[in-house]
Write a protein that holds these residues in place. Structure first.
Motif, mmCIF file in Angstrom:
data_model
loop_
_atom_site.group_PDB
_atom_site.id
_atom_site.type_symbol
_atom_site.label_atom_id
_atom_site.label_comp_id
_atom_site.label_asym_id
_atom_site.label_seq_id
_atom_site.Cartn_x
_atom_site.Cartn_y
_atom_site.Cartn_z
ATOM 1 N N PRO A 64 0.822 -1.297 0.091
ATOM 2 C CA PRO A 64 -0.337 0.149 -0.084
ATOM 3 C C PRO A 64 0.595 1.318 0.106
ATOM 4 C CG PRO A 64 -0.110 -0.806 2.402
ATOM 5 C CD PRO A 64 0.663 -1.956 0.856
ATOM 6 N N ILE A 65 2.132 1.112 0.424
ATOM 7 C CA ILE A 65 2.677 2.018 0.463
ATOM 8 C C ILE A 65 4.449 2.036 -0.361
ATOM 9 C CG2 ILE A 65 3.972 4.214 1.903
ATOM 10 C CD1 ILE A 65 2.353 3.596 4.118
ATOM 11 N N LEU A 66 5.185 3.005 -1.561
ATOM 12 C CA LEU A 66 5.671 2.863 -2.017
ATOM 13 C C LEU A 66 6.360 3.829 -1.949
ATOM 14 C CD1 LEU A 66 4.377 0.484 -5.595
ATOM 15 C CD2 LEU A 66 5.138 -0.046 -3.388
ATOM 16 N N VAL A 67 7.556 3.733 -2.023
ATOM 17 C CA VAL A 67 8.546 5.421 -1.819
ATOM 18 C C VAL A 67 9.193 4.750 -2.690
ATOM 19 C CG1 VAL A 67 10.305 6.750 -0.012
ATOM 20 C CG2 VAL A 67 8.140 5.516 0.669
ATOM 21 N N ASP A 68 9.406 5.398 -3.926
ATOM 22 C CA ASP A 68 10.851 5.682 -5.229
ATOM 23 C C ASP A 68 10.505 3.905 -5.673
ATOM 24 O OD1 ASP A 68 11.660 7.184 -5.829
ATOM 25 O OD2 ASP A 68 13.770 7.553 -5.021
ATOM 26 N N GLY A 69 9.002 3.187 -5.434
ATOM 27 C CA GLY A 69 9.323 2.277 -6.055
ATOM 28 C C GLY A 69 9.339 1.255 -5.079
ATOM 29 N N ILE A 70 9.629 1.060 -3.818
ATOM 30 C CA ILE A 70 10.283 0.883 -3.159
ATOM 31 C C ILE A 70 8.211 0.681 -2.007
ATOM 32 C CG2 ILE A 70 11.968 -0.514 -0.541
ATOM 33 C CD1 ILE A 70 13.971 1.397 -2.045
ATOM 34 N N ALA A 71 8.611 -1.160 -1.693
ATOM 35 C CA ALA A 71 6.989 -1.675 -1.098
ATOM 36 C C ALA A 71 7.792 -1.160 0.324
ATOM 37 C CB ALA A 71 6.999 -2.250 -1.415
ATOM 38 N N MET A 72 7.325 -0.376 1.755
ATOM 39 C CA MET A 72 7.546 -0.028 2.531
ATOM 40 C C MET A 72 7.432 -1.813 3.206
ATOM 41 S SD MET A 72 9.047 2.920 3.116
ATOM 42 C CE MET A 72 9.123 2.868 5.281
ATOM 43 N N SER A 73 6.065 -1.944 2.897
ATOM 44 C CA SER A 73 5.976 -3.573 3.816
ATOM 45 C C SER A 73 6.819 -4.872 3.234
ATOM 46 C CB SER A 73 4.373 -3.759 3.229
ATOM 47 O OG SER A 73 4.230 -3.755 1.665
ATOM 48 N N GLY A 74 7.489 -4.310 2.639
ATOM 49 C CA GLY A 74 8.658 -5.761 1.785
ATOM 50 C C GLY A 74 9.669 -5.438 2.641
ATOM 51 N N LEU A 75 9.997 -4.392 3.823
ATOM 52 C CA LEU A 75 11.353 -4.133 3.975
ATOM 53 C C LEU A 75 11.269 -4.243 6.362
ATOM 54 C CD1 LEU A 75 12.317 -0.233 3.225
ATOM 55 C CD2 LEU A 75 12.405 -2.681 1.915
ATOM 56 N N ASP A 76 12.841 -4.741 5.954
ATOM 57 C CA ASP A 76 12.992 -5.743 7.276
ATOM 58 C C ASP A 76 13.035 -4.602 8.516
ATOM 59 O OD1 ASP A 76 15.408 -4.892 6.799
ATOM 60 O OD2 ASP A 76 15.716 -7.629 7.444
ATOM 61 N N THR A 81 14.820 1.435 8.482
ATOM 62 C CA THR A 81 15.665 2.141 9.297
ATOM 63 C C THR A 81 16.421 3.005 8.094
ATOM 64 O OG1 THR A 81 15.867 1.304 11.668
ATOM 65 C CG2 THR A 81 17.731 2.842 11.349
ATOM 66 N N ARG A 82 17.247 2.290 7.554
ATOM 67 C CA ARG A 82 18.372 2.795 6.509
ATOM 68 C C ARG A 82 17.625 3.518 5.556
ATOM 69 N NH1 ARG A 82 20.348 -1.664 5.764
ATOM 70 N NH2 ARG A 82 19.316 -2.294 3.533
ATOM 71 N N LEU A 83 16.442 3.380 5.387
ATOM 72 C CA LEU A 83 15.293 3.845 3.950
ATOM 73 C C LEU A 83 15.161 5.142 4.968
ATOM 74 C CD1 LEU A 83 13.500 3.014 1.248
ATOM 75 C CD2 LEU A 83 12.639 4.628 2.974
ATOM 76 N N ARG A 84 14.630 4.892 6.140
ATOM 77 C CA ARG A 84 14.294 6.220 6.351
ATOM 78 C C ARG A 84 15.598 7.282 6.854
ATOM 79 N NH1 ARG A 84 10.658 3.355 9.611
ATOM 80 N NH2 ARG A 84 12.184 2.912 10.884
ATOM 81 N N GLN A 158 19.652 16.987 2.437
ATOM 82 C CA GLN A 158 18.697 16.869 1.468
ATOM 83 C C GLN A 158 18.052 15.464 1.154
ATOM 84 O OE1 GLN A 158 22.610 17.873 -1.138
ATOM 85 N NE2 GLN A 158 21.535 19.917 -1.402
ATOM 86 N N PRO A 159 17.317 15.579 1.831
ATOM 87 C CA PRO A 159 16.569 14.048 1.798
ATOM 88 C C PRO A 159 15.628 13.744 0.548
ATOM 89 C CG PRO A 159 15.296 15.108 3.848
ATOM 90 C CD PRO A 159 17.024 15.896 3.012
ATOM 91 N N ALA A 160 15.231 13.076 -0.145
ATOM 92 C CA ALA A 160 14.448 12.978 -1.503
ATOM 93 C C ALA A 160 12.915 13.448 -0.915
ATOM 94 C CB ALA A 160 14.537 11.285 -1.797
ATOM 95 N N LEU A 161 12.526 12.956 0.427
ATOM 96 C CA LEU A 161 11.035 13.287 0.889
ATOM 97 C C LEU A 161 11.161 14.225 2.244
ATOM 98 C CD1 LEU A 161 8.373 11.823 1.023
ATOM 99 C CD2 LEU A 161 8.450 10.163 1.756
ATOM 100 N N VAL A 162 10.213 15.150 2.430
ATOM 101 C CA VAL A 162 10.517 15.456 4.292
ATOM 102 C C VAL A 162 9.115 15.254 4.599
ATOM 103 C CG1 VAL A 162 10.533 17.387 4.863
ATOM 104 C CG2 VAL A 162 11.974 17.286 3.114
ATOM 105 N N LEU A 163 9.062 14.683 5.294
ATOM 106 C CA LEU A 163 7.838 14.807 6.059
ATOM 107 C C LEU A 163 7.911 15.280 7.226
ATOM 108 C CD1 LEU A 163 7.153 10.776 6.370
ATOM 109 C CD2 LEU A 163 6.494 12.320 4.829
#
Length: 225
Positions: A64-76, A81-84, A158-163
Motif C-alpha cells: 500500500p505504500i511505495l517510496v521510489d518504487g520500494i514497498a515499505m511493507s517488504g522491508l525488514d 531504518t536505512r531507508l528512513r 537533502q532527503p528525497a522525501l520530507v515529512l
C-alpha cells in the motif's frame, strides 16, 4: 516518488482512522495536508515513514505504500531504518532535539549517520536564523528556536522525501514564512517531495497543492482567502 494504494488503518479497538486512501505524490512537489483534528493526518505520516503498519487483510493492497518504487511493507526493520535515514527527513511537532548535543551536533546527526561531510550543518543553522549558535544547547532555546533546529536537521542531508507535522506550529508568522520559503527552496533545488500536515491556511498557501483528509478519503482543494 510516493504512492499510496488503497491504504487503510484502524485503531487497536477496530475503529477505522484511514480508509482506502490512494494518491500519487511527485518528486519536486510541496503538498500540504489539512483536515479536522483526529482525522488521521499524523497517523498518515507515521505510516508513510514506516513507523506504523497499515491494515492487512483480504481487501488490502499487498504494497500500500511505495517510496521510489520500494514497498515499505517488504522491508525488514534494518532496511526500513536505512531507508528512513538516507531518503527521508522528519519535522515532528515534539521536535525530538537531543538535549545532550549542541545545536550543531543535532543538525549534523543525519550527515554523521549517512557518512556525509558535516560542513553543511553550520550553514543550515544559519539558514534557519540560528547562525553563530552552533555550540549552544537545546535548553538555551525557546520552543520556536528548537523547531528551527528540527527543520535544519530534517533538511541538512537533502532527503528525497520530507515529512513535516505542523512545522510552523511554534513559530511567529514572519519566522514561519521564512522557514517555509527555505523548505520550498530546498525542495525545488533538490527535486525532493515534501508532505506537510498543517492547520494553518497561511502555511498551506505556500504549498504547490493542498489536500483535505476526511473520514471519506483524500481530495485536492483550492484555498479561499
Amino acid at each position: 516518488m510516493l504512492q499510496l494504494r488503497h491504504l487503510s488503518k484502524s485503531y487497536t479497538n477496530g475503529r477505522p482512522v484511514l480508509a482506502d486512501l490512494s494518491w500519487h505524490f511527485k518528486a519536486g512537489e510541496f503538498v500540504a495536508i489539512m483536515g479536522d483534528s483526529g482525522v488521521g493526518k499524523s497517523t498518515l505520516l507515521n505510516l508513510i515513514a514506516g513507523l506504523d503498519t497499515p491494515d492487512a487483510g483480504p481487501q488490502a493492497e499487498a504494497a500500500p505504500i511505495l517510496v521510489d518504487g520500494i514497498a515499505m511493507s517488504g522491508l525488514d526493520d534494518a532496511a526500513a531504518t536505512r531507508l528512513r535515514r538516507e531518503r527521508m527527513g522528519f519535522i515532528f511537532q515534539a521536535f525530538h532535539v537531543l538535549p545532550h548535543l549542541t545545536l550543531l551536533q543535532n543538525v549534523a546527526l543525519p550527515l554523521l549517520l549517512n557518512g556525509l561531510p558535516q560542513q553543511r550543518a553550520s550553514a543550515m543553522l544559519a539558514a534557519v536564523g540560528l547562525g553563530g549558535r552552533d555550540n549552544d544547547f537545546p535548553h538555551q532555546l525557546s520552543g520556536g528556536e528548537m523547531q528551527r533546529v528540527a527543520i535544519a536537521r530534517a533538511l541538512v542531508h537533502q532527503p528525497a522525501l520530507v515529512l513535516a507535522d505542523e512545522p510552523t506550529g511554534n513559530l511567529d508568522p514572519d519566522t514561519a514564512h521564512s522557514i517555509l520559503t527555505l523548505l520550498r527552496a530546498e525542495i525545488k533545488s533538490t527535486g525532493a517531495c515534501a508532505i506537510m500536515v498543517t492547520h494553518s491556511q497561511a502555511a498551506a498557501e505556500m504549498a504547490d497543492k493542498v489536500l483535505i483528509l476526511t473520514k471519506s478519503g483524500i481530495q485536492e482543494t483550492t484555498l479561499v482567502n
